[in-house]
Design a protein around this motif. Structure first.
Motif, short mmCIF file in Angstrom:
data_model
loop_
_atom_site.label_atom_id
_atom_site.label_comp_id
_atom_site.label_asym_id
_atom_site.label_seq_id
_atom_site.Cartn_x
_atom_site.Cartn_y
_atom_site.Cartn_z
N HIS A 161 0.81 -1.22 0.00
CA HIS A 161 0.00 0.00 0.00
C HIS A 161 0.84 1.27 0.00
O HIS A 161 0.32 2.37 0.22
N GLY A 162 2.14 1.13 -0.26
CA GLY A 162 2.98 2.30 -0.43
C GLY A 162 3.20 3.11 0.83
O GLY A 162 3.39 4.34 0.76
N ILE A 163 3.21 2.45 1.97
CA ILE A 163 3.45 3.12 3.25
C ILE A 163 4.88 2.83 3.70
O ILE A 163 5.31 1.67 3.70
N ASP A 164 5.61 3.86 4.07
CA ASP A 164 6.99 3.67 4.54
C ASP A 164 6.97 3.11 5.96
O ASP A 164 6.49 3.78 6.88
N PRO A 165 7.52 1.92 6.19
CA PRO A 165 7.51 1.35 7.54
C PRO A 165 8.41 2.15 8.48
O PRO A 165 9.39 2.78 8.06
N THR A 166 8.08 2.13 9.76
CA THR A 166 8.96 2.63 10.81
C THR A 166 9.05 1.56 11.88
O THR A 166 8.25 0.61 11.91
#
Length: 474
Positions: free
Chosen positions: A279-284
Protein backbone atom coordinates in the motif's frame (compact mmCIF):
# COMPACT_ATOMS: atom_id res chain seq x y z
CA UNK A 1 20.11 9.23 4.39
CA UNK A 2 20.23 12.34 2.18
CA UNK A 3 19.99 11.18 -1.47
CA UNK A 4 21.33 14.51 -2.70
CA UNK A 5 24.55 14.23 -0.70
CA UNK A 6 24.84 10.46 -0.95
CA UNK A 7 27.28 8.46 1.17
CA UNK A 8 30.80 9.80 1.66
CA UNK A 9 33.63 7.27 2.06
CA UNK A 10 35.26 9.89 4.29
CA UNK A 11 34.12 13.35 5.24
CA UNK A 12 33.31 16.07 7.73
CA UNK A 13 30.08 17.22 9.38
CA UNK A 14 30.10 20.80 10.68
CA UNK A 15 27.79 21.64 13.58
CA UNK A 16 27.07 25.17 14.77
CA UNK A 17 24.57 26.05 17.53
CA UNK A 18 22.98 22.63 17.33
CA UNK A 19 22.50 22.73 13.54
CA UNK A 20 24.27 20.79 10.80
CA UNK A 21 25.63 23.64 8.66
CA UNK A 22 27.80 21.72 6.18
CA UNK A 23 28.66 18.18 5.09
CA UNK A 24 31.54 17.47 2.72
CA UNK A 25 34.62 15.36 1.96
CA UNK A 26 37.06 17.84 3.54
CA UNK A 27 35.60 21.00 5.06
CA UNK A 28 38.12 23.87 5.45
CA UNK A 29 37.31 24.53 9.11
CA UNK A 30 39.92 24.98 11.85
CA UNK A 31 38.18 26.97 14.61
CA UNK A 32 36.00 24.16 15.95
CA UNK A 33 36.13 21.33 18.44
CA UNK A 34 37.03 18.19 16.50
CA UNK A 35 35.50 14.79 17.18
CA UNK A 36 37.84 12.31 15.51
CA UNK A 37 35.63 9.76 13.77
CA UNK A 38 38.45 7.88 12.06
CA UNK A 39 37.43 4.24 11.62
CA UNK A 40 33.81 4.98 12.54
CA UNK A 41 30.54 5.27 10.65
CA UNK A 42 28.73 8.60 11.07
CA UNK A 43 24.96 8.47 10.67
CA UNK A 44 21.77 10.20 11.79
CA UNK A 45 20.40 9.47 15.25
CA UNK A 46 17.79 6.72 15.15
CA UNK A 47 14.07 7.31 15.70
CA UNK A 48 11.78 4.98 17.68
CA UNK A 49 8.13 5.55 16.77
CA UNK A 50 6.49 3.82 19.77
CA UNK A 51 8.05 3.22 23.18
CA UNK A 52 6.40 2.75 26.59
CA UNK A 53 9.40 4.33 28.26
CA UNK A 54 8.09 4.19 31.83
CA UNK A 55 8.28 0.38 31.78
CA UNK A 56 12.09 0.39 31.83
CA UNK A 57 11.91 -0.19 35.60
CA UNK A 58 10.40 -3.66 35.06
CA UNK A 59 12.75 -4.64 32.26
CA UNK A 60 12.20 -8.15 30.92
CA UNK A 61 9.28 -9.11 33.17
CA UNK A 62 7.12 -9.95 30.12
CA UNK A 63 9.52 -12.51 28.63
CA UNK A 64 6.92 -15.31 28.74
CA UNK A 65 3.72 -13.23 28.68
CA UNK A 66 1.05 -13.03 25.99
CA UNK A 67 -0.64 -9.76 25.07
CA UNK A 68 -3.46 -10.58 27.51
CA UNK A 69 -0.87 -11.24 30.23
CA UNK A 70 0.69 -7.87 29.42
CA UNK A 71 -2.66 -6.10 29.72
CA UNK A 72 -3.60 -7.65 33.04
CA UNK A 73 -0.09 -7.76 34.44
CA UNK A 74 1.39 -4.42 33.36
CA UNK A 75 -1.58 -2.19 32.65
CA UNK A 76 -3.87 -3.37 35.47
CA UNK A 77 -1.30 -4.75 37.92
CA UNK A 78 2.00 -2.90 37.79
CA UNK A 79 0.90 0.51 36.50
CA UNK A 80 -1.21 1.29 39.62
CA UNK A 81 1.84 0.55 41.80
CA UNK A 82 3.93 3.30 40.16
CA UNK A 83 4.36 6.53 42.11
CA UNK A 84 4.98 9.81 40.26
CA UNK A 85 8.69 9.52 41.05
CA UNK A 86 8.71 5.99 39.62
CA UNK A 87 7.31 7.40 36.37
CA UNK A 88 9.93 10.17 36.34
CA UNK A 89 12.74 7.68 36.99
CA UNK A 90 11.33 5.19 34.47
CA UNK A 91 11.21 7.81 31.74
CA UNK A 92 14.65 9.14 32.63
CA UNK A 93 16.21 5.68 32.80
CA UNK A 94 14.45 4.56 29.62
CA UNK A 95 15.55 7.68 27.76
CA UNK A 96 19.17 7.22 28.87
CA UNK A 97 18.92 3.61 27.67
CA UNK A 98 17.69 4.85 24.28
CA UNK A 99 20.46 7.43 23.96
CA UNK A 100 23.09 4.89 24.94
CA UNK A 101 22.03 2.69 22.01
CA UNK A 102 21.89 5.52 19.48
CA UNK A 103 18.15 6.23 19.60
CA UNK A 104 18.07 10.03 19.79
CA UNK A 105 14.31 10.48 19.27
CA UNK A 106 11.38 8.52 20.66
CA UNK A 107 7.63 8.60 20.50
CA UNK A 108 6.93 8.17 24.20
CA UNK A 109 3.57 6.39 24.38
CA UNK A 110 2.91 7.56 27.92
CA UNK A 111 0.08 5.64 29.55
CA UNK A 112 0.93 5.60 33.26
CA UNK A 113 -0.60 9.01 33.95
CA UNK A 114 -2.53 7.89 37.01
CA UNK A 115 -2.63 11.40 38.51
CA UNK A 116 -1.65 14.89 37.34
CA UNK A 117 1.58 14.43 39.30
CA UNK A 118 2.32 11.29 37.27
CA UNK A 119 1.79 13.27 34.05
CA UNK A 120 4.20 16.03 35.10
CA UNK A 121 6.75 13.47 36.25
CA UNK A 122 6.68 11.68 32.88
CA UNK A 123 7.56 14.91 31.08
CA UNK A 124 10.29 15.78 33.59
CA UNK A 125 11.99 12.40 33.12
CA UNK A 126 12.36 13.00 29.39
CA UNK A 127 13.52 16.57 29.89
CA UNK A 128 16.19 15.57 32.39
CA UNK A 129 17.58 12.91 30.04
CA UNK A 130 18.03 15.38 27.16
CA UNK A 131 16.42 13.15 24.55
CA UNK A 132 14.32 14.39 21.64
CA UNK A 133 10.81 13.03 22.06
CA UNK A 134 7.20 13.27 21.05
CA UNK A 135 5.49 13.04 24.44
CA UNK A 136 2.21 11.34 23.61
CA UNK A 137 -0.13 11.80 26.57
CA UNK A 138 -2.19 8.68 27.27
CA UNK A 139 -5.74 8.90 28.62
CA UNK A 140 -5.70 5.29 29.83
CA UNK A 141 -7.22 4.08 33.08
CA UNK A 142 -5.38 1.71 35.36
CA UNK A 143 -7.33 -0.54 37.74
CA UNK A 144 -10.70 0.85 38.90
CA UNK A 145 -10.25 3.12 41.89
CA UNK A 146 -6.54 3.65 41.18
CA UNK A 147 -6.98 6.80 39.10
CA UNK A 148 -7.80 10.18 40.61
CA UNK A 149 -9.30 11.49 37.40
CA UNK A 150 -12.76 9.92 37.44
CA UNK A 151 -14.64 11.43 34.51
CA UNK A 152 -12.98 11.35 31.11
CA UNK A 153 -13.35 15.12 30.89
CA UNK A 154 -10.89 15.45 33.76
CA UNK A 155 -8.30 13.54 31.76
CA UNK A 156 -8.82 15.83 28.79
CA UNK A 157 -8.36 18.83 31.10
CA UNK A 158 -5.11 17.37 32.41
CA UNK A 159 -3.84 16.94 28.84
CA UNK A 160 -4.52 20.61 28.13
CA UNK A 161 -2.79 21.54 31.40
CA UNK A 162 0.28 19.53 30.36
CA UNK A 163 0.25 21.24 26.96
CA UNK A 164 0.10 24.71 28.55
CA UNK A 165 2.67 23.92 31.24
CA UNK A 166 5.39 22.12 29.31
CA UNK A 167 4.97 22.82 25.59
CA UNK A 168 4.99 26.58 25.20
CA UNK A 169 8.39 26.76 23.48
CA UNK A 170 10.16 24.96 20.67
CA UNK A 171 12.36 22.56 22.64
CA UNK A 172 13.38 18.93 22.32
CA UNK A 173 9.89 17.74 23.28
CA UNK A 174 6.88 17.92 21.00
CA UNK A 175 3.30 17.25 22.03
CA UNK A 176 1.27 14.18 21.17
CA UNK A 177 -1.68 12.07 22.26
CA UNK A 178 -1.82 8.31 22.75
CA UNK A 179 -5.41 7.30 22.03
CA UNK A 180 -7.15 4.93 24.38
CA UNK A 181 -7.73 1.60 22.63
CA UNK A 182 -10.70 2.03 20.33
CA UNK A 183 -13.87 0.37 21.60
CA UNK A 184 -12.29 0.07 25.03
CA UNK A 185 -14.27 3.14 26.08
CA UNK A 186 -17.41 4.95 24.87
CA UNK A 187 -17.08 6.21 21.32
CA UNK A 188 -17.76 9.81 22.28
CA UNK A 189 -14.65 9.70 24.50
CA UNK A 190 -12.54 8.53 21.55
CA UNK A 191 -13.85 11.40 19.43
CA UNK A 192 -13.08 13.82 22.30
CA UNK A 193 -9.48 12.56 22.47
CA UNK A 194 -9.04 13.06 18.74
CA UNK A 195 -10.51 16.56 18.98
CA UNK A 196 -8.27 17.50 21.90
CA UNK A 197 -5.18 16.37 20.03
CA UNK A 198 -6.07 18.27 16.88
CA UNK A 199 -6.98 21.38 18.81
CA UNK A 200 -3.32 21.39 19.93
CA UNK A 201 -1.87 20.25 16.58
CA UNK A 202 -0.55 17.22 18.48
CA UNK A 203 0.76 14.01 16.98
CA UNK A 204 -1.60 11.04 17.37
CA UNK A 205 -0.52 7.48 18.26
CA UNK A 206 -2.98 4.62 18.00
CA UNK A 207 -2.67 0.94 18.96
CA UNK A 208 -4.38 -0.71 16.00
CA UNK A 209 -5.04 -4.17 14.63
CA UNK A 210 -3.08 -6.11 17.24
CA UNK A 211 -5.91 -8.42 18.42
CA UNK A 212 -7.35 -11.16 16.26
CA UNK A 213 -10.97 -12.32 16.49
CA UNK A 214 -12.21 -9.22 18.29
CA UNK A 215 -13.36 -5.68 17.57
CA UNK A 216 -11.05 -4.50 20.34
CA UNK A 217 -8.17 -2.32 19.09
CA UNK A 218 -9.57 -1.94 15.57
CA UNK A 219 -11.80 0.99 14.50
CA UNK A 220 -9.92 2.03 11.36
CA UNK A 221 -12.96 1.55 9.13
CA UNK A 222 -15.15 3.47 11.56
CA UNK A 223 -12.75 6.41 11.87
CA UNK A 224 -12.39 6.47 8.09
CA UNK A 225 -16.16 6.62 7.57
CA UNK A 226 -16.41 9.47 10.08
CA UNK A 227 -13.51 11.41 8.52
CA UNK A 228 -11.32 11.02 11.63
CA UNK A 229 -8.20 9.50 10.07
CA UNK A 230 -5.33 11.71 8.96
CA UNK A 231 -1.62 12.06 8.19
CA UNK A 232 -1.04 13.10 11.82
CA UNK A 233 -1.62 9.53 13.05
CA UNK A 234 0.94 6.80 13.78
CA UNK A 235 -0.84 3.44 13.71
CA UNK A 236 1.03 0.93 15.85
CA UNK A 237 1.25 -2.81 15.01
CA UNK A 238 -1.48 -3.26 12.33
CA UNK A 239 -0.93 -7.05 12.19
CA UNK A 240 -4.64 -7.91 11.89
CA UNK A 241 -5.56 -5.27 9.28
CA UNK A 242 -7.74 -6.34 6.39
CA UNK A 243 -7.45 -4.78 2.94
CA UNK A 244 -10.09 -2.14 3.66
CA UNK A 245 -8.17 -0.97 6.72
CA UNK A 246 -4.86 -0.85 4.85
CA UNK A 247 -6.52 1.12 2.06
CA UNK A 248 -8.03 3.60 4.54
CA UNK A 249 -4.73 4.22 6.35
CA UNK A 250 -2.84 4.65 3.07
CA UNK A 251 -5.46 7.03 1.68
CA UNK A 252 -5.34 9.14 4.85
CA UNK A 253 -1.56 9.49 4.74
CA UNK A 254 -1.26 7.68 8.08
CA UNK A 255 2.02 6.21 9.30
CA UNK A 256 2.76 2.69 10.55
CA UNK A 257 4.99 1.66 13.47
CA UNK A 258 6.13 -1.97 13.60
CA UNK A 259 7.32 -3.58 16.86
CA UNK A 260 8.96 -6.70 15.49
CA UNK A 261 10.13 -8.38 18.72
CA UNK A 262 6.93 -7.68 20.65
CA UNK A 263 4.67 -8.86 17.86
CA UNK A 264 6.53 -12.10 17.22
CA UNK A 265 6.96 -12.96 20.90
CA UNK A 266 3.51 -12.02 22.26
CA UNK A 267 1.36 -13.53 19.55
CA UNK A 268 0.28 -10.42 17.66
CA UNK A 269 0.87 -12.04 14.30
CA UNK A 270 3.31 -11.40 11.48
CA UNK A 271 4.89 -7.90 11.42
CA UNK A 272 3.11 -5.75 8.85
CA UNK A 273 5.91 -5.07 6.35
CA UNK A 274 4.03 -6.70 3.50
CA UNK A 275 0.92 -4.57 4.08
CA UNK A 276 3.08 -1.44 4.08
CA UNK A 277 4.82 -2.53 0.86
CA UNK A 278 1.60 -3.33 -0.97
CA UNK A 279 0.00 0.00 0.00
CA UNK A 280 2.98 2.30 -0.43
CA UNK A 281 3.45 3.12 3.25
CA UNK A 282 6.99 3.67 4.54
CA UNK A 283 7.51 1.35 7.54
CA UNK A 284 8.96 2.63 10.81
CA UNK A 285 10.29 0.67 13.79
CA UNK A 286 9.66 0.69 17.51
CA UNK A 287 11.03 -1.00 20.60
CA UNK A 288 7.54 -0.92 22.23
CA UNK A 289 7.78 -2.47 25.72
CA UNK A 290 11.08 -2.45 27.58
CA UNK A 291 9.26 -4.83 29.92
CA UNK A 292 9.98 -7.40 27.17
CA UNK A 293 12.52 -6.12 24.64
CA UNK A 294 15.92 -4.47 24.63
CA UNK A 295 16.00 -0.71 24.21
CA UNK A 296 17.89 -0.54 20.91
CA UNK A 297 16.69 -0.52 17.33
CA UNK A 298 19.47 -2.71 15.93
CA UNK A 299 17.54 -5.81 17.01
CA UNK A 300 14.38 -4.46 15.40
CA UNK A 301 16.21 -3.72 12.14
CA UNK A 302 17.78 -7.18 11.95
CA UNK A 303 14.67 -9.17 12.76
CA UNK A 304 12.45 -6.79 10.79
CA UNK A 305 14.54 -7.11 7.67
CA UNK A 306 14.43 -10.90 7.99
CA UNK A 307 10.60 -10.78 8.20
CA UNK A 308 10.28 -8.34 5.32
CA UNK A 309 12.58 -10.42 3.12
CA UNK A 310 10.66 -13.59 3.92
CA UNK A 311 7.44 -11.83 2.88
CA UNK A 312 9.03 -11.39 -0.54
CA UNK A 313 10.95 -14.65 -0.77
CA UNK A 314 8.50 -17.02 0.91
CA UNK A 315 6.17 -17.33 -2.10
CA UNK A 316 9.18 -18.21 -4.29
CA UNK A 317 10.18 -21.00 -1.88
CA UNK A 318 6.62 -22.27 -1.61
CA UNK A 319 6.52 -22.50 -5.40
CA UNK A 320 9.48 -24.87 -5.19
CA UNK A 321 12.14 -22.44 -6.35
CA UNK A 322 15.06 -20.39 -5.02
CA UNK A 323 15.07 -16.59 -5.30
CA UNK A 324 17.42 -14.62 -7.52
CA UNK A 325 17.86 -11.81 -4.94
CA UNK A 326 16.99 -11.09 -1.30
CA UNK A 327 14.39 -8.55 -2.42
CA UNK A 328 15.04 -5.77 0.13
CA UNK A 329 18.48 -4.21 0.66
CA UNK A 330 19.94 -3.62 4.11
CA UNK A 331 19.96 0.12 3.48
CA UNK A 332 16.16 0.10 3.55
CA UNK A 333 16.15 -1.16 7.13
CA UNK A 334 18.22 1.84 8.18
CA UNK A 335 15.68 4.09 6.45
CA UNK A 336 12.93 2.58 8.60
CA UNK A 337 14.72 3.69 11.77
CA UNK A 338 15.97 7.11 10.61
CA UNK A 339 14.31 9.19 7.92
CA UNK A 340 11.03 7.22 7.85
CA UNK A 341 10.68 7.54 11.62
CA UNK A 342 11.44 11.25 11.51
CA UNK A 343 8.73 11.84 8.93
CA UNK A 344 6.21 9.75 10.87
CA UNK A 345 6.72 12.01 13.91
CA UNK A 346 6.32 15.15 11.80
CA UNK A 347 10.03 15.92 12.22
CA UNK A 348 11.32 15.07 8.75
CA UNK A 349 12.43 18.66 8.20
CA UNK A 350 14.46 18.63 11.43
CA UNK A 351 16.06 15.19 11.85
CA UNK A 352 16.50 11.80 10.18
CA UNK A 353 19.36 12.58 7.77
CA UNK A 354 22.72 14.34 7.80
CA UNK A 355 21.38 17.28 5.83
CA UNK A 356 22.62 20.89 6.24
CA UNK A 357 19.94 22.88 8.01
CA UNK A 358 18.69 19.97 10.14
CA UNK A 359 19.32 19.63 13.85
CA UNK A 360 22.52 17.85 14.81
CA UNK A 361 21.29 14.48 16.07
CA UNK A 362 23.96 12.00 15.01
CA UNK A 363 25.99 8.94 15.96
CA UNK A 364 29.55 7.70 15.67
CA UNK A 365 29.45 3.91 15.45
CA UNK A 366 32.54 1.69 15.44
CA UNK A 367 35.43 1.26 17.81
CA UNK A 368 37.49 -1.78 18.72
CA UNK A 369 34.82 -4.49 18.65
CA UNK A 370 35.61 -7.46 16.41
CA UNK A 371 32.30 -7.27 14.55
CA UNK A 372 33.01 -3.68 13.52
CA UNK A 373 36.01 -4.60 11.35
CA UNK A 374 36.50 -4.69 8.47
CA UNK A 375 33.72 -2.46 7.13
CA UNK A 376 33.18 -3.89 3.66
CA UNK A 377 29.60 -2.59 3.38
CA UNK A 378 28.58 0.08 5.93
CA UNK A 379 24.88 -0.88 5.76
CA UNK A 380 25.71 -4.53 6.37
CA UNK A 381 27.81 -3.51 9.37
CA UNK A 382 25.09 -1.29 10.83
CA UNK A 383 22.16 -3.65 10.31
CA UNK A 384 23.75 -7.05 10.88
CA UNK A 385 26.91 -6.50 12.94
CA UNK A 386 26.19 -3.62 15.35
CA UNK A 387 25.04 -3.61 18.98
CA UNK A 388 24.41 -0.79 21.42
CA UNK A 389 27.95 -1.25 22.73
CA UNK A 390 29.30 -0.22 19.31
CA UNK A 391 27.60 3.18 19.53
CA UNK A 392 30.59 5.23 20.65
CA UNK A 393 29.43 8.87 20.54
CA UNK A 394 25.93 10.36 20.45
CA UNK A 395 24.87 13.97 19.89
CA UNK A 396 21.38 15.41 20.36
CA UNK A 397 20.83 18.93 19.06
CA UNK A 398 24.61 19.28 18.89
CA UNK A 399 25.10 18.35 22.54
CA UNK A 400 27.24 15.30 23.35
CA UNK A 401 25.30 12.81 25.50
CA UNK A 402 27.74 9.90 25.04
CA UNK A 403 31.42 10.19 24.22
CA UNK A 404 33.86 7.40 23.38
CA UNK A 405 31.49 4.76 24.72
CA UNK A 406 30.76 6.55 28.01
CA UNK A 407 27.29 8.09 28.59
CA UNK A 408 27.09 11.53 30.21
CA UNK A 409 24.92 9.97 32.92
CA UNK A 410 26.57 7.89 35.68
CA UNK A 411 25.17 4.45 34.87
CA UNK A 412 26.48 2.84 38.06
CA UNK A 413 24.38 5.10 40.24
CA UNK A 414 21.42 5.07 37.84
CA UNK A 415 21.20 1.28 37.53
CA UNK A 416 21.34 0.93 41.33
CA UNK A 417 18.49 3.43 41.60
CA UNK A 418 16.49 1.49 39.02
CA UNK A 419 17.06 -1.81 40.87
CA UNK A 420 15.78 -0.29 44.12
CA UNK A 421 12.74 1.25 42.43
CA UNK A 422 11.81 -2.04 40.74
CA UNK A 423 11.96 -3.82 44.10
CA UNK A 424 9.63 -1.25 45.66
CA UNK A 425 7.16 -1.34 42.76
CA UNK A 426 6.88 -5.13 42.71
CA UNK A 427 6.64 -5.11 46.51
CA UNK A 428 3.58 -2.86 46.27
CA UNK A 429 2.05 -5.23 43.71
CA UNK A 430 2.54 -8.16 46.14
CA UNK A 431 1.21 -6.12 49.07
CA UNK A 432 -1.93 -5.41 47.06
CA UNK A 433 -2.47 -9.17 46.80
CA UNK A 434 -2.07 -9.20 43.04
CA UNK A 435 -0.48 -12.18 41.30
CA UNK A 436 1.33 -11.52 38.04
CA UNK A 437 0.34 -11.60 35.30
CA UNK A 438 -3.10 -12.39 36.71
CA UNK A 439 -4.89 -13.05 33.44
CA UNK A 440 -8.36 -14.50 34.14
CA UNK A 441 -9.59 -17.51 32.14
CA UNK A 442 -11.31 -16.46 28.91
CA UNK A 443 -9.92 -12.92 29.16
CA UNK A 444 -10.76 -11.81 25.63
CA UNK A 445 -14.24 -13.30 25.81
CA UNK A 446 -14.90 -11.28 28.97
CA UNK A 447 -13.88 -8.02 27.25
CA UNK A 448 -15.80 -8.68 24.04
CA UNK A 449 -19.33 -7.57 25.11
CA UNK A 450 -18.09 -4.16 26.29
CA UNK A 451 -16.09 -3.66 23.12
CA UNK A 452 -19.08 -4.58 20.96
CA UNK A 453 -21.31 -2.11 22.78
CA UNK A 454 -18.84 0.72 22.27
CA UNK A 455 -18.54 -0.29 18.63
CA UNK A 456 -22.28 0.01 18.23
CA UNK A 457 -22.06 3.53 19.65
CA UNK A 458 -19.75 4.38 16.76
CA UNK A 459 -22.22 2.89 14.31
CA UNK A 460 -24.97 5.04 15.81
CA UNK A 461 -22.82 8.21 15.71
CA UNK A 462 -25.13 10.12 13.41
CA UNK A 463 -27.48 8.69 10.80
CA UNK A 464 -25.34 9.54 7.79
CA UNK A 465 -22.14 8.37 9.44
CA UNK A 466 -23.85 5.21 10.61
CA UNK A 467 -24.96 4.38 7.08
CA UNK A 468 -21.43 5.05 5.81
CA UNK A 469 -19.94 2.71 8.39
CA UNK A 470 -22.37 -0.08 7.61
CA UNK A 471 -21.72 0.39 3.90
CA UNK A 472 -17.99 0.20 4.49
CA UNK A 473 -18.37 -2.94 6.60
CA UNK A 474 -20.53 -4.71 3.98
Amino acid sequence: MDPGLGDLPAGDVLIEDGVITAVGPDLPVTDAEILDATGHLVLPGMVDTHRHTWQSLVRGICADWTLADYYFGIRLGISPAYTPDDVRLGNFYGAVDALNSGVTTILDFSHCNNTPDHSDAAVRGLQEAGIRAAFCYGFFESSPGQSRFGAHAARLADFHRIADTHFGSDGLLTLGVSLSELFGLPWEDTVAELAAARERNALLANHAGCVFGSVLCTGITEMDALGLLGPDMVHVHCNAFDEAEWTAVARSGGKVSISVETELNMGFGRPAFDGCRRHGIDPTLSVDVISLNSGDLFHEMRFGLACAREDVLGPVNRAGAMPDSVGIPAREALEWSTINGARALGLGDRIGSLTPGKRADLLLVGGPAVEQHPVVDPYATLVFQTTAADVRTVLVDGRIVKRDGVPATDLTALTAEADAAASRILGRVRDAGRALPGTPPGAWAAIEPMAREFHQQAVRAGDAAGRAIEGARS
